[in-house]
Scaffold this active site. Structure first.
Site, mmCIF file in Angstrom:
data_model
loop_
_atom_site.group_PDB
_atom_site.id
_atom_site.type_symbol
_atom_site.label_atom_id
_atom_site.label_comp_id
_atom_site.label_asym_id
_atom_site.label_seq_id
_atom_site.Cartn_x
_atom_site.Cartn_y
_atom_site.Cartn_z
ATOM 1 N N VAL A 1 17.851 -36.600 -17.462
ATOM 2 C CA VAL A 1 17.917 -35.270 -16.852
ATOM 3 C C VAL A 1 18.906 -34.409 -17.651
ATOM 4 C CG1 VAL A 1 18.335 -33.964 -14.746
ATOM 5 C CG2 VAL A 1 17.470 -36.316 -14.606
ATOM 6 N N THR B 1 18.418 -28.301 -19.332
ATOM 7 C CA THR B 1 17.242 -27.457 -19.506
ATOM 8 C C THR B 1 15.949 -28.205 -19.231
ATOM 9 O OG1 THR B 1 18.419 -26.195 -21.210
ATOM 10 C CG2 THR B 1 16.038 -25.918 -21.097
ATOM 11 N N THR C 1 13.938 -32.185 -18.443
ATOM 12 C CA THR C 1 13.998 -33.574 -18.030
ATOM 13 C C THR C 1 12.962 -34.354 -18.816
ATOM 14 O OG1 THR C 1 14.781 -33.060 -15.795
ATOM 15 C CG2 THR C 1 13.676 -35.176 -16.106
ATOM 16 N N GLY D 1 29.570 -38.008 -21.161
ATOM 17 C CA GLY D 1 28.313 -37.786 -20.462
ATOM 18 C C GLY D 1 27.350 -38.946 -20.662
ATOM 19 N N ASP E 1 24.157 -39.027 -21.180
ATOM 20 C CA ASP E 1 23.200 -38.839 -22.271
ATOM 21 C C ASP E 1 23.837 -39.159 -23.613
ATOM 22 O OD1 ASP E 1 24.885 -36.598 -21.888
ATOM 23 O OD2 ASP E 1 23.450 -35.242 -22.836
ATOM 24 N N ASP F 1 22.457 -34.454 -31.301
ATOM 25 C CA ASP F 1 21.487 -34.179 -30.234
ATOM 26 C C ASP F 1 21.369 -32.672 -30.039
ATOM 27 O OD1 ASP F 1 19.880 -34.050 -28.011
ATOM 28 O OD2 ASP F 1 21.010 -35.504 -26.842
ATOM 29 N N THR G 1 13.826 -7.345 -38.431
ATOM 30 C CA THR G 1 14.973 -7.760 -37.632
ATOM 31 C C THR G 1 14.751 -9.150 -37.042
ATOM 32 O OG1 THR G 1 15.500 -5.463 -37.083
ATOM 33 C CG2 THR G 1 16.444 -7.172 -35.674
#
Length: 254
Positions: free
Chosen positions: A7, A10, A12, A107, A109, A129, A184
């Protein structure tokens, strides 16, 4: 079959393992307000796409950087599978010494990435990552988690730029046609891709100077493929590294 869930802030990422083999994986947007029942519907329907039912899942492990969703997933497994899932966090067995001032800050992750990276290369490595933030997680040749580097992620940087500059619009993150943009949008696109590629090369070069040239660099995360092709320092790209790490941690806690 083992169900692994990563999870992120942004997205999962869900993976289904048969032994050591990842047989399927899916990504969906992270909804911080989702209830355990809503999460159950999403996971059930994804598994059904492969003809897999909840009754075929015999293990589950979760890495979550969104604390509010941990209880939702825990509830989901307790209600629909009548057992607890392994939640990566403080106290979870990993087999990897964590050489941080406060190991509890790491964390889940990042821990999963470090475990999987070292397992994959068997030596000193850094996992880069590309997520909401860009995390650099460094492991010694002895398999010790040394620490890391965190910088703002690509999408966050674009959002900050476009929100502060009235004449700049949000762009797609893709390979630029040329270094020098002829519009641009092309100029911003070039700045984002080459800028982050330069950041990766600069940090990895400094890490190799400090830890030795034998350091292996591994890139993962949803946006890795866009940036890595413009870098010179990444050795391996593995979009599934975090899920593999979650599986390894699960196995070490059985």
């Amino acid at each position: 079959m083992l169900l692994t869930i990563d999870v992120g802030n942004t997205q999962t990422h869900v993976g289904a393992f048969d032994g050591q083999e990842l047989v399927e994986h899916w990504r969906f947007s992270t909804d911080r307000r989702a209830t355990g029942d809503e999460l159950a519907v999403v996971i059930h329907d994804l598994l059904a796409l492969r003809g897999v039912g909840f009754e075929q899942i015999d293990g589950e492990a979760i890495s979550s950087v969104v604390p509010s969703l941990v209880s939702g997933y825990r509830y989901m497994f307790e209600r629909y599978l009548d057992r607890e899932a392994l939640i990566l966090g403080p106290g979870t067995k990993t087999g990897m010494p964590i050489l941080l001032e406060n190991p509890h800050e790491l964390g889940p992750d990042r821990l999963a990435n470090a475990v999987a990276g070292y397992d994959q290369v068997g030596g000193a490595c850094v996992v880069v990552d590309f997520g909401t933030a860009i995390n650099y997680d460094v492991v010694s040749s002895d398999g010790e988690y040394l620490g890391g580097i965190i910088s703002p992620g690509i999408e966050i940087s674009i959002e900050a730029l476009t929100s502060r500059a009235a004449r700049l619009t949000r762009i797609d993150i893709k390979a630029p046609r040329a270094l020098i943009g002829k519009s641009t949008d092309a100029a911003v696109q070039s700045g984002i891709v080459y800028g982050f590629a330069g950041q990766v090369d600069g940090i990895c070069t400094r890490l190799r100077s400090e830890l030795g040239d034998e350091l292996t660099t591994i890139a993962t995360g949803g946006l890795a493929s866009v940036i890595v092709s413009f870098t010179e320092s990444i050795d391996v790209v593995d979009d599934l590294l975090t899920l593999k790490g979650v599986r390894l941690v699960f196995e070490r806690n059985r």
